[in-house]
Scaffold this motif. Structure first.
Motif, short mmCIF file in Angstrom:
data_model
loop_
_atom_site.label_atom_id
_atom_site.label_comp_id
_atom_site.label_asym_id
_atom_site.label_seq_id
_atom_site.Cartn_x
_atom_site.Cartn_y
_atom_site.Cartn_z
N PHE A 1 -12.60 -6.27 -49.31
CA PHE A 1 -12.01 -7.60 -49.14
C PHE A 1 -11.84 -8.30 -50.48
O PHE A 1 -10.79 -8.89 -50.77
CB PHE A 1 -12.89 -8.44 -48.21
N LEU A 2 -12.86 -8.22 -51.33
CA LEU A 2 -12.80 -8.87 -52.63
C LEU A 2 -11.72 -8.24 -53.50
O LEU A 2 -10.98 -8.94 -54.21
CB LEU A 2 -14.17 -8.76 -53.31
N ALA A 3 -11.61 -6.92 -53.45
CA ALA A 3 -10.59 -6.23 -54.24
C ALA A 3 -9.19 -6.64 -53.79
O ALA A 3 -8.31 -6.93 -54.62
CB ALA A 3 -10.76 -4.72 -54.13
N LEU A 4 -8.97 -6.68 -52.48
CA LEU A 4 -7.66 -7.07 -51.97
C LEU A 4 -7.35 -8.53 -52.28
O LEU A 4 -6.20 -8.89 -52.57
CB LEU A 4 -7.59 -6.83 -50.46
N LEU A 5 -8.37 -9.37 -52.24
CA LEU A 5 -8.18 -10.77 -52.60
C LEU A 5 -7.73 -10.89 -54.05
O LEU A 5 -6.82 -11.67 -54.38
CB LEU A 5 -9.47 -11.55 -52.37
N GLY A 6 -8.38 -10.12 -54.93
CA GLY A 6 -7.97 -10.12 -56.34
C GLY A 6 -6.57 -9.59 -56.52
O GLY A 6 -5.79 -10.12 -57.33
#
Length: 206
Positions: A100-105
């Protein structure tokens, strides 16, 4: 993105992961590998895009290099702690949080209006990848009994080798006919279905 050339964190051996009875280990393995595929997709092509990014954002080319180097640095620093976190808090939780954090970035990178904001989003992506990769490797290897764990490791190795090459092909086309922002947009479009599938597939014991 990256994901990832950094040394993988040691993760203690665990029993075979439990997935819903209707699901095969290959489906769960494919979900794990999809996260690695997405994170590695722009590993090399972003470097090619740096001059275009610098021009589009009216940024110093020397500072623009951190668009590529920043996530690699974050992954190198945080992969080992992330592996320990996967053992302590659960592989599924860390995998979901990292993805999730990677996709948000990546989403933020696609819309970043300036170099400083782009760098922030790239560092966020790197942190997400640092969480994602060791958790995904732990899940993948635990899906098979010890005598068959060469299977997920082989697929893992192939995925990490092939995804940057495909990224160059697809990314080169996007750079030529569209925009560098679509490099990150493509990652988001590929990653969201994998994240949703992983959330629905893996059991709470992961």
């Amino acid at each position: 993105h990256g994901p990832i050339l950094a040394r993988q964190a040691p993760v203690r051996a665990l029993p075979c992961a439990r997935v819903p009875s209707s699901s095969s280990p290959r489906l769960a393995l494919a979900v794990c590998l999809s996260g690695v595929f997405v994170s590695n997709l722009t590993l090399t092509v972003v470097t090619v895009a740096l001059p275009t990014i610098a021009k589009d954002l009216a940024a110093d080319p020397s500072l623009t290099n951190w668009v590529s180097l920043g996530p690699m640095l974050v992954v190198a620093l945080f992969t080992s702690p992330a592996g320990r976190a996967a053992d302590q808090f659960g592989r599924k939780r860390i995998w979901l949080a990292g993805f999730f954090l990677a996709l948000l970035g990546m989403l933020g990178s696609a819309f970043a209006p300036s170099l400083p904001l782009l760098l922030v989003t790239r560092f966020v992506t790197g942190l997400g990848n640092a969480l994602l990769v060791p958790a995904a490797l732990a899940i993948a290897t635990s899906l098979y009994p010890p005598e068959r764990r060469a299977v997920p490791v082989g697929y893992w190795t192939s995925t990490t080798a092939i995804s940057p090459l495909l990224g160059v092909v697809c990314g080169g086309y996007l750079l030529e006919v569209m925009s560098w922002r679509w490099l990150f947009g493509l990652q988001v479009m590929l990653g969201l279905p994998a994240l949703a599938t992983g959330y629905a597939l893996f059991t709470q014991r992961l």
